[in-house]
Scaffold this motif. Structure first.
Motif, PDB file in Angstrom:
ATOM      1  N   LYS A 158      -1.614  -5.464  -7.243  1.00 33.23           N
ATOM      2  CA  LYS A 158      -0.966  -6.750  -7.499  1.00 33.23           C
ATOM      3  C   LYS A 158      -2.000  -7.832  -7.799  1.00 33.23           C
ATOM      4  N   ASN A 183       1.259   1.187  -9.885  1.00 27.70           N
ATOM      5  CA  ASN A 183       1.724  -0.134  -9.456  1.00 27.70           C
ATOM      6  C   ASN A 183       1.065  -1.243 -10.258  1.00 27.70           C
ATOM      7  N   GLY A 224      -2.076   3.414   1.335  1.00 26.18           N
ATOM      8  CA  GLY A 224      -1.146   3.137   0.242  1.00 26.18           C
ATOM      9  C   GLY A 224      -0.862   1.646   0.116  1.00 26.18           C
ATOM     10  N   THR A 225      -0.686   0.987   1.258  1.00 27.23           N
ATOM     11  CA  THR A 225      -0.398  -0.448   1.228  1.00 27.23           C
ATOM     12  C   THR A 225      -1.563  -1.237   0.629  1.00 27.23           C
ATOM     13  N   VAL A 249      -1.511  -0.808  -3.208  1.00 26.29           N
ATOM     14  CA  VAL A 249      -0.474  -1.616  -3.858  1.00 26.29           C
ATOM     15  C   VAL A 249      -0.888  -3.082  -3.889  1.00 26.29           C
ATOM     16  N   ARG A 250      -1.443  -3.568  -2.799  1.00 25.81           N
ATOM     17  CA  ARG A 250      -1.849  -4.976  -2.747  1.00 25.81           C
ATOM     18  C   ARG A 250      -3.000  -5.238  -3.725  1.00 25.81           C
ATOM     19  N   LYS A 307       5.238  -7.039 -15.302  1.00 29.08           N
ATOM     20  CA  LYS A 307       6.075  -8.130 -14.785  1.00 29.08           C
ATOM     21  C   LYS A 307       5.496  -9.493 -15.166  1.00 29.08           C
ATOM     22  N   PHE A 365       3.109  -4.170 -12.125  1.00 27.57           N
ATOM     23  CA  PHE A 365       2.863  -5.585 -11.828  1.00 27.57           C
ATOM     24  C   PHE A 365       2.418  -6.322 -13.094  1.00 27.57           C
ATOM     25  N   THR A 399      -0.945   5.753  -6.958  1.00 26.30           N
ATOM     26  CA  THR A 399      -0.288   4.574  -6.405  1.00 26.30           C
ATOM     27  C   THR A 399      -0.874   3.292  -6.993  1.00 26.30           C
TER      28      THR A 399
END
Lengths: 439, 439
Positions: free
Chosen positions: B299, B14, B291-292, B295-296, B21, B18, B10
């Protein structure tokens, strides 16, 4: 202390209960025109559809409940005047003296002066009596077609109720889209499509100029005549300010109160639908007229009457509803209203799913967030989706009330589990999209 | 710039997305041991029950998706060492030079050294391979009884999955109640009763000392022998820190990073389960392993690698799950842990209903809020109920992240509609109850 409350609706009833919680001894008297204490006007459309099976159930507490709390009820009693010098309320059943007076006189349905609006078969949806009259009319006349004037919350919830009990329904709205004060057109159109799929027709930018027949059998819109067996007028409510005006209190569209909810007479408070509050985004005085606002005002007024000095915070008008299979949540300012008010906003809009891609049963959800350009604050949100809209609007509203910026939302920690929500929540993605526009 | 990521889970996946992007040109290389890129480990219990029908579906994006984004994937490749002086990752397939390195090495299931734990029929539930092995075992052996060691999230979700496919299930937990790090005993007992009603048995304060048979046919707890056909070991996870240690980076239980997520080598970042973060309540370094959080972190690390200087905020460990007909949401500190940490808290606890009394279908919901005595801040919440727990924990968590006080919650504006929620929300009532204790 002798506290008199005029009004037995949500604001008045809750005020009495909060006041009693704070002070066991104060004399508390509630004067109310109706036979019952508080019931939930927001529940009325759901009694019409039968989702709430018994109308009487929406009365929150029986009168005995208040009496047990030693709250004196003067029901079916009308306050006629306030004598501020003598500190007395004049009612149709005699005079009631007060030390502190609370005006919780509520609001009434606004009925525009349309020709024929007094005919049989034309209704409003603001009181239990309204529901009884509609239900009797349906029983006696078995109407097949309903026409709703006004595409606000009550109008749409009424339209859904009529549709759910099998009627053909047309909604007529003067403005350009449904829920015009709560949503922008792009978001409203999602709901419109869904309601149209469910068989409800819409006419926007249209006004009913005449109601034909008694009982009603049609209405006129411009040149067009549309047949209908029932008309629901849902064109908003007006604050009941007559008593306040007669007593020479300051009144605008609603009774004017300061941040402690005192009127221009420091011994008189005003709460609920009859009183104006401050809009959290524009700072303007507005009528909020939501049940949640009424309850919060009741609490703050009760605290202030007992000397606690609590300020009533400006409101975001956080609202939620369910229309067929969609949940709709909003608060704060719309993009359309921001433009009118001259507030520059940065928009973050994202359409996603309520669950991770791999988990069955996810439903589409669209999130639109408004951030103020000059300070990056979250000042409005609109969410439309198949489920779990409420939680997102609650989260965004609470954090906006605490002054959240676009960064706060974009970097926020959310709660994720596969059956419930995606790892990266649509609200944080919408905020990220806005954040990129700031850079 | 050449960015190398070790780990395709994860955090690593991610991060790569990111980073792409933010910068279209940077060379981004992901080294991963597994055959696929990111899948959701949280989803594994739901593949076991069949709620997610196909195991492969939990892979979030196919490898082609990354390749289209010009992210170079070196899958089925193992990083063996980091040469910080030469800025090179040594893998089993050769050396990969880097400008910036991101460690996203994740975590592995912790298996306590119980006698017999290597026997057939004993599983962990951390990877897709684990699920495949369990599913094969179930197909071949048709086990009737399952025993789960550990009553954390994965243990309970696994227990529910086994029960839902028809097995008798016993859960054995060393501590005194289920979800011991997330909940207090009073809240855990609501869930325990519900799971017992669904046929799951619990043993608390109990340890499995031996797993008997190969394939397993029983376990020993103290003097007692309990028959079982399958054992799931769900006693938590451990950070994968071997590479970091070997490279002489600072490592505690996890890899130590600063608030920009840099390790003790400024060209190396660490994110996800392998790295420590700061606890928002205690300020301690902890492993969040959600998981959250992964991801944070991904980022923020991506932004910092490109020079944006974003601080990673301390975590509240906001979590949610569904166990049979209950939703459970938590964040922050529990009352039990607050006591251990010497933090004085004021509790507001309220049991109410998810809908107004008059609206059919409301379900019980219990809200427990922890406020820090010295500054009145909301530092923890536990909610257990039949529906709409997620929205409440989201709202409370977001506003706690913004520093909410007991007054902020007690006076907050919530979103009310009869089919969805009560006029006065249980979360505001719980806060009011705490507020009164402060006075």
């Amino acid at each position: 202390m002798k506290i008199v409350v005029i009004g037995s609706g949500t604001a008045g009833s809750n005020f009495a209960l909060f006041a009693r919680k704070i002070d066991r001894k104060a004399e508390i008297i509630v004067i109310g025109k109706e036979k019952t204490m508080q019931y939930s006007p927001c529940a009325l459309p759901f009694t019409l559809s039968g989702k709430i099976p018994k109308l009487e159930d929406i009365v929150v507490f029986p009168t005995e409940f208040y009496e047990k709390q030693k709250i004196k009820l003067l029901l079916e009693t009308e306050a006629k005047a306030i004598d501020r010098e003598r500190k007395v309320v004049v009612t149709d059943k005699g005079e009631i003296p007060y030390d502190k007076l609370v005006l919780a006189t509520g609001s009434k349905a606004f009925v525009p002066p349309i020709k024929g609006v007094e005919s049989e078969g034309v209704f409003t949806l603001k009181t239990m009596d309204d529901v009884k009259q509609i239900q009797n009319y349906i029983k006696e006349r078995n109407p097949k077609k309903a026409l709703v004037i006004g595409a606000g919350l009550i109008g749409l919830e009424g339209a859904v109720a009529f549709r759910e009990i099998g009627m053909d329904v047309i909604v007529v709205e003067l403005l350009e889209h449904l829920l015009p004060t709560m949503l922008d057109k792009d978001m409203a159109s999602i709901i419109q499509s869904h309601m149209e799929e469910k068989g409800i027709q819409f006419r926007f930018g249209a006004a009913v100029s005449e109601i034909i027949g008694n009982p009603v059998n049609a209405v006129r819109i411009g040149e067009e005549k549309i047949e209908t067996d029932l008309v629901l007028v849902a064109t908003g409510v007006r604050a009941n300010t007559e008593l306040a005006k007669q007593a020479n209190l300051e009144v605008n569209k609603g009774i004017i109160v300061d941040e402690y909810l005192r009127t221009s007479d420091p011994d008189i408070y005003a709460i609920g639908d009859c009183a104006e509050v401050y809009d959290a985004v524009t700072g303007n005085r507005i009528l909020s007229q939501l049940g949640t606002t009424a309850v919060r005002m009741a609490k703050v007024a009760a605290e202030n009457i007992f000397g606690r000095n609590v300020k009533f915070k400006p409101v975001f008008n956080t609202a939620i509803t369910e229309l067929f299979d969609l949940e709709i949540g909003t608060f704060g300012i719309t993009q359309e209203r921001a433009k009118k008010e001259g507030i520059d906003v940065v928009i973050g809009k994202f359409k996603g799913s309520t669950k991770p891609e791999y988990y069955p049963g996810g439903k589409p959800i669209t999130v639109k967030l408004m951030f103020r350009k000059k300070d990056k604050k979250l000042i409005g949100a609109q969410i439309v989706g198949g489920e779990r809209v409420w939680g997102r609007i609650m989260a965004l509203s609470l954090v906006a009330q605490k002054g959240a910026s676009v960064e706060d939302v974009a970097y926020s920690e959310t709660a994720y589990a596969p059956p419930i929500s995606p790892t990266i929540d649509p609200i944080t993605i919408a905020a990220e999209i806005a954040l990129r526009k700031f850079k």
